[in-house]
Design an enzyme around this catalytic site. Structure first.
Site, PDB file in Angstrom:
ATOM      1  N   ASP A  11       0.782  -1.125   0.051  1.00  0.00           N
ATOM      2  CA  ASP A  11      -0.036   0.045  -0.194  1.00  0.00           C
ATOM      3  C   ASP A  11       1.011   1.218  -0.049  1.00  0.00           C
ATOM      4  O   ASP A  11       1.718   1.550   0.994  1.00  0.00           O
ATOM      5  CB  ASP A  11      -0.822   0.005   1.162  1.00  0.00           C
ATOM      6  N   ASP A  12       0.818   1.957  -1.095  1.00  0.00           N
ATOM      7  CA  ASP A  12       1.293   3.446  -0.809  1.00  0.00           C
ATOM      8  C   ASP A  12       2.789   3.474  -0.863  1.00  0.00           C
ATOM      9  O   ASP A  12       3.557   4.622  -0.345  1.00  0.00           O
ATOM     10  CB  ASP A  12       0.919   4.319   0.463  1.00  0.00           C
ATOM     11  N   CYS A  50      -6.184   3.932  -3.858  1.00  0.00           N
ATOM     12  CA  CYS A  50      -6.244   2.469  -3.539  1.00  0.00           C
ATOM     13  C   CYS A  50      -7.348   1.656  -4.235  1.00  0.00           C
ATOM     14  O   CYS A  50      -6.866   0.769  -5.082  1.00  0.00           O
ATOM     15  CB  CYS A  50      -6.166   2.001  -2.067  1.00  0.00           C
ATOM     16  N   HIS A 104      -9.361  -3.839  -2.174  1.00  0.00           N
ATOM     17  CA  HIS A 104      -9.605  -2.876  -1.122  1.00  0.00           C
ATOM     18  C   HIS A 104     -10.903  -3.298  -0.808  1.00  0.00           C
ATOM     19  O   HIS A 104     -11.782  -3.627  -1.167  1.00  0.00           O
ATOM     20  CB  HIS A 104      -9.795  -1.367  -1.694  1.00  0.00           C
ATOM     21  N   ASP A 300       0.383  -0.446  -5.163  1.00  0.00           N
ATOM     22  CA  ASP A 300      -0.961   0.062  -5.719  1.00  0.00           C
ATOM     23  C   ASP A 300      -0.712   1.249  -6.159  1.00  0.00           C
ATOM     24  O   ASP A 300      -1.262   1.713  -7.425  1.00  0.00           O
ATOM     25  CB  ASP A 300      -2.153   0.075  -4.745  1.00  0.00           C
ATOM     26  N   HIS A 301       0.272   2.354  -5.707  1.00  0.00           N
ATOM     27  CA  HIS A 301       0.693   3.399  -6.139  1.00  0.00           C
ATOM     28  C   HIS A 301       1.762   4.096  -5.560  1.00  0.00           C
ATOM     29  O   HIS A 301       2.132   3.468  -4.289  1.00  0.00           O
ATOM     30  CB  HIS A 301      -0.781   4.373  -6.082  1.00  0.00           C
TER      31      HIS A 301
END
Length: 522
Positions: A11-12, A50, A104, A300-301
């Site tokens: 995540d992130d 997300c 998510h 995810d990014h």
């Protein structure tokens, strides 16, 4: 009988990792994975938030096809009954397993992580996940707060643990079950950190003395940044420690010393994540499956760490859209591994600074939407067909072409002489492009600019990244019929990578950009 798949999604996580050339971050286990993998240095998410990003890469469809730009719809109901990557593996004889945050949670995966379509057994969520946003951070006054910067004593935490520690333990348990049952598996493990709050075991702070932490190279809002492009980082403003700073909305900069603390805690959270990945990969060795398991590692990014005066994701800049992406394929990215040979011995982030380099590195621009077809090809499954132009009625197809053709990086050095085309008439010698997009409720930053609900979206920023430039147009968007009007352009951005790698000098207004515009329409 085919390879297993271990799919790790974080995540992130922006690519602040040793294997991506970061000199500060200590990530020996991920670097060790990279040393046996093909590493993509120009990989991009399709939307920097997300749920839309995850639904996009898990279905192999872009956000305009999943029709998910927020968190509040389930694609099977609102767009089309699209097959997912794990579903496809399940239908091809794999046991599919989900641990932690893969889909998510909530409406966007039907409140059950798309079970039973995607997974063979109900997905696992750590029991301590529910405390993530509670007041568990001890302030200087000894009281507990819900802070952004939150190093903790794990023994004081509820149940004496943290969610990612629990996810690692469950994933290791499942590897042992799969080994015992001799079952072919697709195991997806989703780690939470470095997602906010930056809550991690406090000992990781020791790796990053504050005096070694700099500000972002460009911590100011660029002069020619269109206001629609700016994300006002509303989520971090809601944390107790940020709230106490009373910074003005939307541009008010955070104090320099606090900016450094956020960056310090983000790096510390990355090293905590690295430890979890190390324990997981070490367990793959322990069960003797490193020789027949494909390992994918991605995020995810990204997450902005003060660049452009911005924090968090929610934008089309590289810092928000670029992700780490690597594939370990035994016998392909490495010479074949003998059964039982140790590939991933656990490395302690506090003592191992090896400076391992990636086995192979590709600078080709690639997209997460290509993961579905790429993993199908690597596992020897039939690659799902390319989607027709409109594919709401098509259950199985993908909008991202497989990137296995880029795995042999020695060919990148050779200038391609022949005009090779594949069956979809995409020329191999065409420069690849990554598309991302981001919705906004209006032309100026407001409280819901970062996460507008579908009904409030008025503008869509369509962005295109090539090896040479990033080009973005912010156009009128109609949420009632999911359409964009490219004749109603509200703002534009153009950054040249070679002269402006940090994307600080927008030259949209002093350049003719008809050729870029045609590509984005195409």
């Amino acid at each position: 009988d085919g390879m297993n798949v271990l799919f790790i999604v974080v995540d992130d996580l922006r690519p602040v990792l040793g294997c991506y050339g970061d000199k500060l971050v200590k990530s020996p286990n991920i670097d060790q994975l990279a040393s046996q993998s093909i590493v993509f240095s120009n990989a991009y998410a399709q939307q920097a938030v997300c749920a839309p990003s995850r639904v996009s890469f898990l279905t192999g469809r872009r956000p305009d096809t999943t029709r998910l730009y927020d968190f509040y719809s389930y694609w099977r109901v609102h767009a089309g009954n699209y097959s997912t990557m794990p579903q496809y593996f399940k239908e091809n004889g794999y046991v599919t397993l989900s641990v932690g945050k893969v889909f998510h949670p909530g409406v966007s995966s039907n409140y059950n992580d798309d079970y039973p379509y995607s997974w063979s057994i109900p997905p696992f969520h750590p029991s301590t996940e529910k405390y993530e946003n509670d007041k568990t951070c001890r302030g200087k006054d000894g009281k507990l707060y819900a802070n952004l910067v939150c190093p903790v004593d794990v023994t004081e935490m509820p149940s004496g643990t943290l969610p990612d520690i629990q996810s690692t333990e469950e994933a290791i348990r499942l590897l042992n079950v799969m080994k015992a049952n001799k079952q072919k598996f697709f195991l997806a493990v989703g780690y939470h950190k470095p997602h906010i709050p930056l809550r991690y075991p406090q000992e990781f702070l020791k790796l990053y003395p504050l005096e070694n932490i700099t500000l972002a190279p460009d911590p100011w809002v660029p002069e020619k940044l269109p206001s629609v492009a700016y994300n006002p980082w509303t989520d971090i403003r809601q944390r107790d420690d940020v709230k106490a700073l009373n910074v003005s909305f939307p541009y008010g900069p955070l104090p320099d010393d606090f900016q450094r603390q956020i960056r310090q805690s983000y790096y510390a959270a990355v090293s905590y994540l690295d430890m979890q990945v190390g324990l997981l990969l070490n367990a793959l060795d322990d069960v003797g499956l490193s020789s027949r398991t494909i390992v994918v590692f991605t995020a995810d990014h990204g997450w902005s760490l003060g660049e452009h005066g911005e924090w968090a994701k929610y934008s089309n800049f590289d810092v928000a859209t670029r992700v780490p992406l690597m594939f370990y394929v035994p016998g392909m990215t490495t010479s074949s591994v003998r059964q039982g040979e140790r590939v991933f011995p656990y490395l302690d982030p506090f003592s191992h600074i090896l400076g391992l380099v990636p086995q192979g590195r590709s600078k080709k621009v690639v997209e997460l939407v290509s993961l579905f077809s790429t993993l199908a090809e690597l596992a020897g499954l039939q690659v799902p067909p390319a989607c027709p132009e409109t594919s709401f009625h098509v259950a199985l197809c993908t909008e991202g072409t497989s990137i296995v053709r880029y795995f042999n990086t020695s060919e990148e050095k050779v200038v391609e002489e022949k005009n090779g085309c594949d069956d979809t008439n995409r020329h191999f010698n065409e420069e690849p492009v990554a598309f991302s997009q981001y919705p906004r409720p209006g032309d100026t930053p407001q409280w819901n600019s970062d996460k507008p609900k579908l009904k409030d979206i008025r503008i869509m920023g369509y962005s295109m990244r090539t090896i040479d430039y990033r080009y973005t147009v912010w156009v009128r968007f109609y949420p009632n019929n999911f359409s964009a009007n490219f004749e109603d352009v509200h703002a534009g951005e153009l950054y040249m990578v070679e002269t402006d790698p940090n994307q600080d000098f927008n030259i949209y207004n002093n350049t003719s950009h008809g050729v870029f515009f045609k590509t984005i329409l195409g």
